[in-house]
Design a protein around this motif. Structure first.
Motif, PDB file in Angstrom:
ATOM      1  N   GLY A 270       2.098  -3.904   3.642  1.00 47.96           N
ATOM      2  CA  GLY A 270       3.263  -3.066   3.878  1.00 47.96           C
ATOM      3  C   GLY A 270       3.374  -1.878   2.953  1.00 47.96           C
ATOM      4  N   GLN A 271       3.947  -0.843   3.518  1.00 50.20           N
ATOM      5  CA  GLN A 271       4.348   0.343   2.767  1.00 50.20           C
ATOM      6  C   GLN A 271       5.855   0.252   2.666  1.00 50.20           C
ATOM      7  OE1 GLN A 271       3.067   3.996   4.642  1.00 50.20           O
ATOM      8  NE2 GLN A 271       4.620   5.204   3.587  1.00 50.20           N
ATOM      9  N   MET A 272       6.350  -0.139   1.528  1.00 40.44           N
ATOM     10  CA  MET A 272       7.765  -0.433   1.357  1.00 40.44           C
ATOM     11  C   MET A 272       8.586   0.823   1.090  1.00 40.44           C
ATOM     12  SD  MET A 272       7.799  -3.781   1.631  1.00 40.44           S
ATOM     13  CE  MET A 272       6.565  -3.609   2.875  1.00 40.44           C
ATOM     14  N   TYR A 273       9.774   0.884   1.691  1.00 39.47           N
ATOM     15  CA  TYR A 273      10.703   1.968   1.405  1.00 39.47           C
ATOM     16  C   TYR A 273      11.353   1.683   0.052  1.00 39.47           C
ATOM     17  CZ  TYR A 273      10.358   3.066   6.403  1.00 39.47           C
ATOM     18  OH  TYR A 273       9.913   3.384   7.642  1.00 39.47           O
ATOM     19  N   PRO A 274      11.762   2.752  -0.654  1.00 42.90           N
ATOM     20  CA  PRO A 274      12.440   2.516  -1.941  1.00 42.90           C
ATOM     21  C   PRO A 274      13.714   1.696  -1.725  1.00 42.90           C
ATOM     22  CG  PRO A 274      11.872   4.830  -1.680  1.00 42.90           C
ATOM     23  CD  PRO A 274      11.596   4.165  -0.367  1.00 42.90           C
ATOM     24  N   ARG A 275      13.960   0.785  -2.642  1.00 48.03           N
ATOM     25  CA  ARG A 275      15.186  -0.022  -2.553  1.00 48.03           C
ATOM     26  C   ARG A 275      16.385   0.827  -2.946  1.00 48.03           C
ATOM     27  NH1 ARG A 275      13.493  -5.925  -4.951  1.00 48.03           N
ATOM     28  NH2 ARG A 275      11.836  -6.277  -3.449  1.00 48.03           N
TER      29      ARG A 275
ATOM     30  N   THR B  69       0.852  -1.180   0.000  1.00 48.05           N
ATOM     31  CA  THR B  69       0.000   0.000   0.000  1.00 48.05           C
ATOM     32  C   THR B  69       0.892   1.235   0.000  1.00 48.05           C
ATOM     33  OG1 THR B  69      -1.767   1.160   1.188  1.00 48.05           O
ATOM     34  CG2 THR B  69      -0.150  -0.005   2.537  1.00 48.05           C
ATOM     35  N   ASP B  70       0.334   2.363  -0.428  1.00 48.26           N
ATOM     36  CA  ASP B  70       1.092   3.621  -0.401  1.00 48.26           C
ATOM     37  C   ASP B  70       1.112   4.252   0.983  1.00 48.26           C
ATOM     38  OD1 ASP B  70       1.668   3.475  -3.135  1.00 48.26           O
ATOM     39  OD2 ASP B  70      -0.168   4.549  -3.671  1.00 48.26           O
ATOM     40  N   ASP B  71       0.152   3.879   1.843  1.00 47.76           N
ATOM     41  CA  ASP B  71       0.051   4.478   3.174  1.00 47.76           C
ATOM     42  C   ASP B  71      -0.425   3.412   4.169  1.00 47.76           C
ATOM     43  OD1 ASP B  71      -0.614   5.897   5.506  1.00 47.76           O
ATOM     44  OD2 ASP B  71      -1.353   7.632   4.385  1.00 47.76           O
ATOM     45  N   ALA B  72       0.517   2.779   4.842  1.00 51.50           N
ATOM     46  CA  ALA B  72       0.192   1.675   5.750  1.00 51.50           C
ATOM     47  C   ALA B  72      -0.699   2.124   6.902  1.00 51.50           C
ATOM     48  CB  ALA B  72       1.472   1.029   6.286  1.00 51.50           C
TER      49      ALA B  72
ATOM     50  N   ILE C  88      -7.230  -7.734  12.972  1.00 50.46           N
ATOM     51  CA  ILE C  88      -5.849  -7.226  12.959  1.00 50.46           C
ATOM     52  C   ILE C  88      -5.010  -8.110  13.873  1.00 50.46           C
ATOM     53  CG2 ILE C  88      -4.363  -5.247  13.472  1.00 50.46           C
ATOM     54  CD1 ILE C  88      -6.423  -4.644  11.231  1.00 50.46           C
ATOM     55  N   THR C  89      -3.875  -8.598  13.364  1.00 45.92           N
ATOM     56  CA  THR C  89      -3.001  -9.429  14.198  1.00 45.92           C
ATOM     57  C   THR C  89      -1.846  -8.639  14.791  1.00 45.92           C
ATOM     58  OG1 THR C  89      -1.738 -10.155  12.261  1.00 45.92           O
ATOM     59  CG2 THR C  89      -3.579 -11.549  12.966  1.00 45.92           C
ATOM     60  N   ASP C  90      -1.429  -7.557  14.135  1.00 42.27           N
ATOM     61  CA  ASP C  90      -0.488  -6.630  14.752  1.00 42.27           C
ATOM     62  C   ASP C  90      -0.564  -5.279  14.057  1.00 42.27           C
ATOM     63  OD1 ASP C  90       1.861  -8.779  13.380  1.00 42.27           O
ATOM     64  OD2 ASP C  90       1.632  -6.771  12.603  1.00 42.27           O
ATOM     65  N   GLU C  91      -0.242  -4.245  14.821  1.00 46.16           N
ATOM     66  CA  GLU C  91      -0.381  -2.864  14.369  1.00 46.16           C
ATOM     67  C   GLU C  91       0.795  -2.455  13.482  1.00 46.16           C
ATOM     68  OE1 GLU C  91      -1.023  -0.395  17.781  1.00 46.16           O
ATOM     69  OE2 GLU C  91      -2.852  -1.464  18.330  1.00 46.16           O
ATOM     70  N   PRO C  92       0.640  -1.339  12.743  1.00 45.27           N
ATOM     71  CA  PRO C  92       1.741  -0.865  11.895  1.00 45.27           C
ATOM     72  C   PRO C  92       3.015  -0.657  12.709  1.00 45.27           C
ATOM     73  CG  PRO C  92      -0.273   0.332  11.389  1.00 45.27           C
ATOM     74  CD  PRO C  92      -0.551  -0.489  12.615  1.00 45.27           C
ATOM     75  N   THR C  93       4.100  -1.187  12.164  1.00 43.19           N
ATOM     76  CA  THR C  93       5.395  -1.122  12.828  1.00 43.19           C
ATOM     77  C   THR C  93       6.462  -0.727  11.818  1.00 43.19           C
ATOM     78  OG1 THR C  93       4.690  -2.901  14.319  1.00 43.19           O
ATOM     79  CG2 THR C  93       7.061  -2.480  14.164  1.00 43.19           C
ATOM     80  N   GLU C  94       7.342   0.179  12.239  1.00 40.25           N
ATOM     81  CA  GLU C  94       8.496   0.568  11.404  1.00 40.25           C
ATOM     82  C   GLU C  94       9.482  -0.591  11.379  1.00 40.25           C
ATOM     83  OE1 GLU C  94       9.601   3.601   9.941  1.00 40.25           O
ATOM     84  OE2 GLU C  94       7.848   4.806  10.455  1.00 40.25           O
ATOM     85  N   ARG C  95       9.902  -0.944  10.196  1.00 48.92           N
ATOM     86  CA  ARG C  95      10.879  -2.014  10.012  1.00 48.92           C
ATOM     87  C   ARG C  95      11.951  -1.506   9.054  1.00 48.92           C
ATOM     88  NH1 ARG C  95       8.391  -6.075  12.739  1.00 48.92           N
ATOM     89  NH2 ARG C  95       6.138  -6.233  12.548  1.00 48.92           N
ATOM     90  N   PRO C  96      13.062  -2.210   8.915  1.00 50.60           N
ATOM     91  CA  PRO C  96      14.115  -1.739   7.999  1.00 50.60           C
ATOM     92  C   PRO C  96      13.648  -1.599   6.540  1.00 50.60           C
ATOM     93  CG  PRO C  96      14.969  -3.449   9.445  1.00 50.60           C
ATOM     94  CD  PRO C  96      13.492  -3.376   9.677  1.00 50.60           C
ATOM     95  N   TYR C  97      12.649  -2.343   6.139  1.00 50.57           N
ATOM     96  CA  TYR C  97      12.175  -2.337   4.755  1.00 50.57           C
ATOM     97  C   TYR C  97      10.946  -1.466   4.533  1.00 50.57           C
ATOM     98  CZ  TYR C  97       9.260  -5.886   6.980  1.00 50.57           C
ATOM     99  OH  TYR C  97       8.437  -6.557   7.847  1.00 50.57           O
ATOM    100  N   GLY C  98      10.322  -0.979   5.629  1.00 45.56           N
ATOM    101  CA  GLY C  98       9.123  -0.171   5.493  1.00 45.56           C
ATOM    102  C   GLY C  98       8.251  -0.253   6.728  1.00 45.56           C
ATOM    103  N   ILE C  99       6.978   0.054   6.560  1.00 44.48           N
ATOM    104  CA  ILE C  99       6.003  -0.021   7.641  1.00 44.48           C
ATOM    105  C   ILE C  99       5.034  -1.128   7.262  1.00 44.48           C
ATOM    106  CG2 ILE C  99       4.183   1.190   8.907  1.00 44.48           C
ATOM    107  CD1 ILE C  99       5.549   3.825   7.928  1.00 44.48           C
TER     108      ILE C  99
END
Length: 139
Positions: free
Chosen positions: A133-138, A90-93, A107-118
């Motif tokens: 997920g809202q993925m960060y640009p590679r 998604t564009d906006d997690a 919902i099994t878990d809330e939005p979380t910041e991760r190394p690859y995105g939210i």
């Protein structure tokens, strides 16, 4: 020989009409194919605008499974011991999360910041796990 695309994936569902309500009505996917083949209902959905990648929402049974095996699969699904796994982007997690909470999605878990995105987790009515997920640009 080189593979060049994944075109179809499959998950088991116990009720295809309920699956349509969830995947189309709540997640916003669109119906790709809904056809009665006689021996089974071929029901696929896809992300809007991406009809080349389908998810088959398959009810356990023939032709893939004999009746006894299909019953075992249904029992395992009902117990939560057998589930598929999907990842959607998604564009906006955080906004997607809020929309799905408002629609009553499990919902099994809330939005979380991760190394690859939210990302966050949900579950469909049949126990299948879905990560959104809202993925960060590679880099």
């Amino acid at each position: 020989m080189t593979m060049n695309a994944i075109t179809r994936s499959q998950i088991y569902v116990l009720d295809q009409d309920e699956a349509l309500d969830f995947y189309v009505g709540k997640l916003g996917l669109e119906v790709n194919t809904d056809q009665d083949l006689g021996f089974m209902r071929w029901l696929t959905v896809n992300v809007p605008g991406d009809p080349e990648r389908e998810i088959l929402l398959e009810k356990p049974g023939p032709p893939a499974l004999d009746p006894a095996t299909a019953e075992q699969v249904r029992e395992l699904l009902t117990k939560g011991a057998l589930s598929g796994w999907l990842c959607l982007t998604t564009d906006d997690a955080r906004k997607t999360y809020e929309d799905l909470v408002a629609k009553g999605v499990d919902i099994t878990d809330e939005p979380t910041e991760r190394p690859y995105g939210i990302d966050f987790g949900i579950r469909d009515p049949f126990g299948n796990r879905i990560r959104i997920g809202q993925m960060y640009p590679r880099a």
